[in-house]
Write a protein that holds these residues in place. Structure first.
Motif, mmCIF file in Angstrom:
data_model
loop_
_atom_site.group_PDB
_atom_site.id
_atom_site.type_symbol
_atom_site.label_atom_id
_atom_site.label_comp_id
_atom_site.label_asym_id
_atom_site.label_seq_id
_atom_site.Cartn_x
_atom_site.Cartn_y
_atom_site.Cartn_z
ATOM 1 N N LEU A 1 0.822 -1.203 0.000
ATOM 2 C CA LEU A 1 0.000 0.000 0.000
ATOM 3 C C LEU A 1 0.861 1.260 0.000
ATOM 4 C CD1 LEU A 1 -2.721 -1.005 2.621
ATOM 5 C CD2 LEU A 1 -2.818 -1.208 0.130
ATOM 6 N N GLY A 2 0.351 2.287 -0.655
ATOM 7 C CA GLY A 2 1.035 3.567 -0.673
ATOM 8 C C GLY A 2 0.728 4.378 0.576
ATOM 9 N N SER A 3 1.210 5.595 0.593
ATOM 10 C CA SER A 3 1.018 6.443 1.771
ATOM 11 C C SER A 3 -0.443 6.817 1.969
ATOM 12 C CB SER A 3 1.864 7.718 1.644
ATOM 13 O OG SER A 3 1.531 8.418 0.451
ATOM 14 N N VAL B 1 -4.307 5.567 0.822
ATOM 15 C CA VAL B 1 -5.097 4.538 0.150
ATOM 16 C C VAL B 1 -6.522 4.569 0.687
ATOM 17 C CG1 VAL B 1 -4.407 2.781 1.836
ATOM 18 C CG2 VAL B 1 -5.249 2.081 -0.410
ATOM 19 N N LEU B 2 -7.481 4.488 -0.218
ATOM 20 C CA LEU B 2 -8.883 4.451 0.172
ATOM 21 C C LEU B 2 -9.278 3.024 0.526
ATOM 22 C CD1 LEU B 2 -10.412 6.712 -2.633
ATOM 23 C CD2 LEU B 2 -9.878 7.368 -0.274
ATOM 24 N N ASN B 3 -10.269 2.892 1.408
ATOM 25 C CA ASN B 3 -10.749 1.565 1.775
ATOM 26 C C ASN B 3 -11.227 0.792 0.550
ATOM 27 O OD1 ASN B 3 -10.228 2.310 4.395
ATOM 28 N ND2 ASN B 3 -12.372 2.676 4.940
ATOM 29 N N GLU B 4 -11.889 1.505 -0.374
ATOM 30 C CA GLU B 4 -12.398 0.850 -1.578
ATOM 31 C C GLU B 4 -11.254 0.290 -2.426
ATOM 32 O OE1 GLU B 4 -13.135 3.836 -0.559
ATOM 33 O OE2 GLU B 4 -15.297 3.905 -0.196
ATOM 34 N N HIS B 5 -10.145 1.024 -2.445
ATOM 35 C CA HIS B 5 -8.992 0.567 -3.220
ATOM 36 C C HIS B 5 -8.419 -0.718 -2.623
ATOM 37 C CE1 HIS B 5 -5.311 0.653 -5.571
ATOM 38 N NE2 HIS B 5 -4.619 0.539 -4.454
ATOM 39 N N LEU B 6 -8.279 -0.763 -1.316
ATOM 40 C CA LEU B 6 -7.762 -1.958 -0.658
ATOM 41 C C LEU B 6 -8.692 -3.137 -0.899
ATOM 42 C CD1 LEU B 6 -5.927 -3.586 1.158
ATOM 43 C CD2 LEU B 6 -7.041 -2.546 3.151
ATOM 44 N N GLY C 1 5.576 2.088 7.685
ATOM 45 C CA GLY C 1 5.022 3.052 8.616
ATOM 46 C C GLY C 1 3.712 2.615 9.235
ATOM 47 N N GLY C 2 3.223 1.435 8.835
ATOM 48 C CA GLY C 2 1.997 0.913 9.433
ATOM 49 C C GLY C 2 0.812 0.946 8.491
ATOM 50 N N LEU C 3 -0.073 -0.017 8.657
ATOM 51 C CA LEU C 3 -1.270 -0.102 7.827
ATOM 52 C C LEU C 3 -2.296 0.948 8.248
ATOM 53 C CD1 LEU C 3 -1.766 -3.977 7.746
ATOM 54 C CD2 LEU C 3 -1.003 -2.534 5.851
ATOM 55 N N PRO C 4 -3.200 1.312 7.335
ATOM 56 C CA PRO C 4 -4.278 2.237 7.707
ATOM 57 C C PRO C 4 -5.109 1.649 8.843
ATOM 58 C CG PRO C 4 -4.178 1.943 5.326
ATOM 59 C CD PRO C 4 -3.260 0.927 5.913
#
Length: 210
Positions: free
Chosen positions: A11-13, A15-20, A41-44
């Protein structure tokens, strides 16, 4: 069927929930036996919830590892050994029920969340069919006959996509039916539409031998 390599989602810096969610579905459709999600740096914060929603939608899979920066999903193969005919039949049953509800009395309220639940069930089986076709392709079986009624897996994929489109049509019809009735159309038009709808339901049911 042979297991495929791990599918990694970096994942990039931002990211939208829909994208994931779309990334997870794409990994599942690719035939992945393991999906790894990570971000420096950690997941959303919402990532675990998105993963659980994905697992609920596909109806298979478990979280093997969950840390601040990484989530690993395995056991995505619950439906991989199921016959195409069985999965497409289950998909057809879900679509037919949706079609029948859409053509019911538009003045009768549809229970809250029913369209969403039907959508989830249709996606569940359509995705399972797609995944199995990909696995057959990877195994080199796509060029020959499968022994299951001597039908090419691509035919099952085309059938599942056609059923998905019927389900989408039913959703649109269900949403607009009440508005159309509010215009007070002539009884002749209502009767004609009802007759056409019954024929469509019968055609789908007969095609699936339901």
């Amino acid at each position: 069927m042979p297991l495929v390599a791990r599918h990694e989602i970096e994942l990039g810096s931002e990211v939208l929930n829909e994208h994931l969610f779309r990334e997870l579905v794409a990994a599942y459709l690719s035939g992945a036996s393991e999906i790894s999600i990570q971000r420096r740096g950690g997941l959303p914060e919402a990532a675990p919830a998105v993963v659980q929603m994905f697992l609920a939608r596909v109806g298979t899979g478990t979280v093997l590892e969950e840390t601040a920066g990484r989530i690993v999903i395995r056991d995505l193969d619950a439906f991989d050994d199921r016959e195409f005919s069985s999965m497409v039949r289950a998909l057809g049953e879900a679509v037919l029920e949706r079609l029948r509800v859409a053509g019911s009395d538009p003045s009768a309220p549809i229970p809250e969340g029913q369209w969403e639940a039907d959508d989830d069930l249709i996606d569940h089986w359509a995705w399972a069919v797609h995944r199995k076709v990909v696995l057959h392709w990877q195994a080199g079986a796509i060029q020959g006959q499968t022994g299951e009624g001597q039908v090419d897996p691509i035919g099952w994929l085309e059938a599942s996509r056609a059923l998905e489109r019927i389900g989408d049509h039913a959703a649109a019809m269900g949403v607009h039916a009440a508005r159309w009735k509010a215009t007070q159309p002539p009884e002749s038009e209502r009767a004609l539409l009802a007759s056409f709808h019954r024929q469509a339901c019968d055609y789908v049911a007969n095609s699936l031998v339901l």
